[in-house]
Design an enzyme around this catalytic site. Structure first.
Site: not given
Length: 530
Positions: A216, A330
């Site tokens: 991320e 995810e």
């Protein structure tokens, strides 16, 4: 006669009388008369609600044996996320991993922080020369492979002595999210790491893994400035270092939150001839539309994941690499700690419907996470706090665990079905496997729903019916009767594990090629027919 049938004439009679009285009352000016009319309408609405709950109307789903079909790989259960790397050395982690492996046969596990100082991989001597220590790294990957699971290697975060700055993330274990102080040393770390993996496990094994660059970077997990341009530097160095060891090793990114950057990432790699074997990104069902799509839409929790997956799927198809695999590394119904979501029976219908919507759009998805052996917010303070895992502290399975267990039984061929509340599949032995559910948002109690399954071009006689709802496979009732202990005793733990076990399937007989199934709100059922 069912109680609901007794209510119907009463309700109909009351409705006629109510409509007549309301019309008369509205012709008067008295405040008291108006209040009386309001009460009559309210009472009538409550009677309708009672009727809906005790006598839910049936929805017909036609199951046609001659309908078209397509391959249905179990993309949602190929990989799971977990707590950071060093936690995999714990016995509780390994027990949970084995339990989830048993019900899903998942192939990969992904976690953060293989380069964290607590793993001890990287150090420097007094002259600043790198020192590598693979003791814990080897134990971590040995443990995964011994349990039949391969690493999906997230290459993160920065070792302290290699970091340009001491930029620590807010997670309890304080990973350093800084860029490296020396790109040559970062390249050497990556190449040394990859070479050690091949030396230990063999190139054929390591070539079956995936290597993903960071986590991320569009959020606060990456301190490069500007974020995107400096992440491109990180990706380029890492990908080339991996491929310099062996071109068979698979590398990808950008591992972004909120389904971001994938189109720009592919363009960057194409324009600069940078190796890339897959695209990866994340989304959670309660992400905001402005962050994922740049709009002000109110996208409900049961639509966000599929909308985001579809967006990125379309970006890849429109890119210069239209066949690039998409790995959703995810996802979950919430990125927060929401007990009413991730600990609840809501997860059964939510997961089933997400699978229905995402089929054909993604190669592999990784549920975050398989276990609540997890410490991003610190040490777990109570067993059921809305953790991401399928299994709570003390090894207690949650409803999400049972949802995966049931949905694992779906076949590998999906059969066309005109329903947004069902998935029809066929296994290799010819067994029809049908998942049906009754979705409602987690903040709503919802109503029961009856589904009539009408079979065509086949003549089944018997079916087996498995259920997941508040009375089947859910710990809540038993836990509340115990007084919701923060630290359950061993006896209480065993009782909670017992009540979360799904009961044996019910054998039901079809009548006139039909089967009626009534589902409570947030209920999921799996029906097997031969």
């Amino acid at each position: 006669m069912k109680p609901a049938r007794r209510l119907e004439p009463i309700i109909q009679s009351n409705r006629v009388r109510t409509n007549f009285l309301v019309r008369r009352c509205l012709m008067r000016k008295s405040r008291a008369i108006w209040m009386f009319a309001f009460l009559l309408v309210t009472l009538d609405q409550r009677m309708l609600a009672v009727n809906a709950q005790v006598n839910p109307s049936a929805d017909v789903i036609v199951v046609d044996a001659n309908a078209s079909s397509h391959p249905f790989p179990h993309f949602w259960e190929k990989m799971f996320g977990s707590g950071r790397a060093v936690l995999s050395l714990r016995d509780s982690y390994q027990r949970d991993l084995r339990e989830v492996k048993q019900i899903t046969d998942f192939e990969y596990v992904r976690f953060h922080a293989i380069f964290h100082d607590e793993v001890g991989l990287y150090d420097e001597d007094g002259q600043g020369n790198p020192i590598y220590n693979f003791t814990y790294v080897d134990q971590i990957y040995d443990g995964l492979l011994a349990n039949g699971v391969k690493p999906f290697v997230e290459l993160s975060f920065m070792p302290q002595k290699l970091a340009a700055n001491n930029t620590l993330h807010s997670f309890w274990y304080k990973p350093n999210v800084s860029p490296p102080k020396d790109w040559d040393r970062w390249d050497a770390l990556i190449a040394t790491f990859a070479k050690h993996m091949i030396d230990r496990y063999g190139v054929d094994e390591v070539a079956s893994w995936y290597f993903e660059v960071w986590n991320e970077p569009n959020l606060d997990f990456w301190a490069g400035d500007p974020k995107q341009a400096t992440y491109w530097d990180l990706y380029d160095h890492t990908a080339r270092a991996i491929k310099s060891v062996n071109p068979r090793l698979r590398i990808g990114g950008p591992a972004t939150a909120q389904a971001a950057w994938v189109d720009a990432f592919i363009k960057h790699c194409a324009d600069n001839n940078v190796p890339v074997d897959f695209a990866s990104t994340h989304v959670y069902a309660n992400d905001l539309s402005r962050d994922v799509f740049g709009t002000n839409e109110d996208i409900p929790r049961d639509k966000m994941v599929s909308r985001a997956v579809s967006k990125v799927h379309d970006q890849i198809e429109a890119s210069s690499m239209p066949k690039l695999p998409l790995i959703w590394s995810e996802f979950n119904a919430s990125y927060k700690n929401e007990p009413e979501v991730t600990d609840s029976i809501y997860m059964g219908p939510w997961l089933a419907d997400m699978i229905r919507q995402c089929d054909g759009l993604v190669n592999m998805m990784s549920y975050w996470t398989f276990s609540d052996v997890f410490e991003e917010q610190g040490v777990v303070k109570t067993p059921f706090y809305g953790g991401y895992g399928l299994i709570a502290a003390y090894g207690i399975p949650k409803p999400a665990y049972n949802a995966f267990k049931l949905l694992h039984k779906l076949g590998d061929q999906r059969i066309a079905l005109d329903s947004d509340s069902a998935l029809l599949t066929r296994r290799g032995d010819g067994t029809w496997v049908l998942a049906v559910w009754n979705y409602a948002p987690p903040e709503q109690a919802g109503l029961p729903r009856t589904l009539t399954l009408r079979f065509q071009n086949t003549k089944p006689q018997l079916a087996t019916l498995s259920r997941l709802d508040s009375e089947h496979g859910d710990f809540h009732s038993a836990y509340e009767k115990m007084g919701s202990p923060r630290y359950p005793t061993q006896t209480q733990i065993q009782e909670l594990r017992r009540v979360t076990e799904l009961p044996d399937p019910q054998i039901v007989k079809l009548q006139n090629d039909e089967l009626n199934v009534t589902l409570p709100a947030h209920g999921l059922a799996l029906i097997e027919v031969k």
